[in-house]
Design an enzyme around this catalytic site. Structure first.
Site, short mmCIF file in Angstrom:
data_model
loop_
_atom_site.label_atom_id
_atom_site.label_comp_id
_atom_site.label_asym_id
_atom_site.label_seq_id
_atom_site.Cartn_x
_atom_site.Cartn_y
_atom_site.Cartn_z
N LYS A 32 0.84 -1.20 0.00
CA LYS A 32 0.00 0.00 0.00
C LYS A 32 0.88 1.25 0.00
O LYS A 32 1.70 1.45 0.89
CB LYS A 32 -0.91 0.02 1.23
N ASP A 59 -3.41 4.22 -2.13
CA ASP A 59 -4.40 4.67 -1.14
C ASP A 59 -4.36 6.20 -1.03
O ASP A 59 -3.84 6.75 -0.07
CB ASP A 59 -4.09 4.02 0.21
N LYS A 61 -7.28 8.04 -1.56
CA LYS A 61 -8.63 8.43 -1.13
C LYS A 61 -9.17 9.63 -1.92
O LYS A 61 -9.44 10.70 -1.37
CB LYS A 61 -8.66 8.73 0.38
N ASP A 64 -13.50 14.33 -5.05
CA ASP A 64 -13.50 15.59 -5.81
C ASP A 64 -14.73 15.57 -6.70
O ASP A 64 -15.58 14.67 -6.57
CB ASP A 64 -12.19 15.69 -6.62
N THR A 115 -11.73 5.32 10.47
CA THR A 115 -11.77 4.79 11.84
C THR A 115 -11.38 5.86 12.86
O THR A 115 -11.63 5.70 14.04
CB THR A 115 -10.85 3.57 12.00
N ARG A 206 2.97 -1.29 10.79
CA ARG A 206 4.06 -1.36 11.77
C ARG A 206 4.34 -2.74 12.37
O ARG A 206 5.52 -3.02 12.65
CB ARG A 206 3.82 -0.31 12.86
O1 C5P Z 1 0.94 0.50 11.02
P1 C5P Z 1 -0.52 0.15 10.92
O2 C5P Z 1 -0.75 -1.34 10.82
O3 C5P Z 1 -1.35 0.81 11.98
O4 C5P Z 1 -0.94 0.77 9.52
C1 C5P Z 1 -2.27 0.74 9.08
C2 C5P Z 1 -2.37 1.43 7.75
O5 C5P Z 1 -3.75 1.46 7.38
C3 C5P Z 1 -1.90 2.88 7.74
O6 C5P Z 1 -1.38 3.15 6.44
C4 C5P Z 1 -3.15 3.66 7.98
O7 C5P Z 1 -3.10 4.94 7.43
C5 C5P Z 1 -4.18 2.81 7.23
N1 C5P Z 1 -5.55 2.98 7.68
C6 C5P Z 1 -5.96 2.76 8.98
N2 C5P Z 1 -7.25 2.95 9.32
C7 C5P Z 1 -8.13 3.37 8.40
C8 C5P Z 1 -7.75 3.58 7.09
C9 C5P Z 1 -6.42 3.37 6.76
O8 C5P Z 1 -5.16 2.38 9.82
N3 C5P Z 1 -9.40 3.51 8.72
#
Ligand code: C5P
Length: 226
Positions: A32, A59, A61, A64, A115, A206
Site C-alpha cells: 500500500k 491509497d 482516497k 472531488d 476509523t 508497523r
Molecule cells: O501501522 P498500521 O498497521 O497501523 O498501519 C495501518 C495502515 O492502514 C496505515 O497506512 C493507515 O493509514 C491505514 N488505515 C488505517 N485505518 C483506516 C484507514 C487506513 O489504519 N481507517
C-alpha cells in the site's frame, strides 16, 4: 490460495520502500502506497514497486468532482495500480465516475467512515446517527453505483458481510497480532479474527515494517492465518 496481506509502506522515501519490498519478496499480496510516500516520490514509486513484480494498492482516497475523480482513476489505472481508494462520501455521481474510470485490472475500494471518526466527528459535519448506520448507507451507495469493495474497520466487517454477502470485497486495517504493539490503533482485531469475521484482505503496517526482521513477522502472521 490468495495472499490476503497488504503491507502499508508508511515510510518517508523510495529507498526505504524498496528496501522493505525486497526483504518481503514473495510473502505479501500487495503493497500500500499512501499519501506520504506518493507525495514525496510521485508516480515513479508505483513503477518501481510494480517493477519488482509486486501488486500495488494506491491509497490516495480521491474525493472531488466526478469528472476529476474519473480522470484521476484513469491515471491510476494507466500506472497499473491494482487497488485504489475513493471517499464514498463524495456521493453517487462521484462513485459512478470512479467505477467508469477504472480499467479492468484496477479494483476501486470505497472508504466509508474513517476509523479516526466517531459519532461526534460525524455530527460536526452535519451527519447525525450511529457510525454503523453511516457505514452501511455508504456501502450501499457504493454497491448501487458500481463500486464493489470497501475499506472498513474490523468492528464493521461482520455486519458488512451479513448485509452484502460475498459480492463485496472487504479490506481491513486496524489489525494486530497478539504479539504486536497496538501503536495508535484502537479496538483492533487479530488477523485471524478479522479473516474469520469476513475480511478479504488485511492492511498491516508497523507490526511488519517496524520490526528488525519484517519477513519473519509477515511469515508469522501468514502462519497464524492458515
Ligand atoms: O501501522 P498500521 O498497521 O497501523 O498501519 C495501518 C495502515 O492502514 C496505515 O497506512 C493507515 O493509514 C491505514 N488505515 C488505517 N485505518 C483506516 C484507514 C487506513 O489504519 N481507517
Amino acid at each position: 490460495m490468495k495472499n490476503p496481506l497488504i503491507v502499508a509502506l508508511d515510510v518517508p522515501d523510495k529507498e526505504s520502500a524498496l528496501g522493505l519490498v525486497r526483504r518481503l519478496e514473495g510473502t505479501v499480496g500487495f503493497y500500500k502506497i499512501g499519501l506520504q510516500l506518493f507525495t514525496r516520490c510521485g508516480p515513479g514509486i508505483v513503477d518501481a514497486i510494480k517493477g519488482t513484480g509486486a501488486r500495488v494498492f494506491l491509497d490516495l482516497k480521491f474525493h472531488d468532482i466526478p469528472n476529476t475523480v474519473r480522470k484521476s482513476v484513469e491515471s491510476a489505472s494507466a500506472l497499473g495500480v491494482d487497488l485504489l481508494t475513493i471517499h464514498l462520501s463524495g456521493g453517487a455521481a462521484m462513485i459512478r465516475a470512479a467505477a467508469d474510470g477504472a480499467a479492468p485490472g484496477t479494483l476501486v475500494l470505497g472508504v466509508t467512515v474513517l476509523t479516526s471518526s466517531n459519532r461526534e466527528t460525524l455530527h460536526e459535519t452535519g451527519i447525525d446517527g450511529a457510525v454503523e448506520d453511516q457505514v452501511l448507507r455508504l456501502a450501499r451507495l457504493a454497491a448501487e453505483n458500481g463500486v464493489t469493495g470497501v475499506v472498513a474497520s474490523p468492528q464493521e466487517v461482520t455486519l458488512l458481510r451479513q448485509v452484502f454477502g460475498s459480492g463485496l470485497t472487504i479490506v481491513t486495517p486496524g489489525v494486530r497480532p497478539e504479539w504486536a504493539e497496538a501503536n495508535d490503533q484502537q479496538r483492533t482485531m487479530t488477523p485471524k479474527a478479522a479473516m474469520q469475521a469476513g475480511a478479504d484482505y488485511l492492511v498491516i503496517g508497523r507490526p511488519i515494517t517496524g520490526l528488525s526482521d519484517p519477513r519473519e513477522a509477515a511469515e508469522r502472521i501468514l502462519g497464524e492465518l492458515f
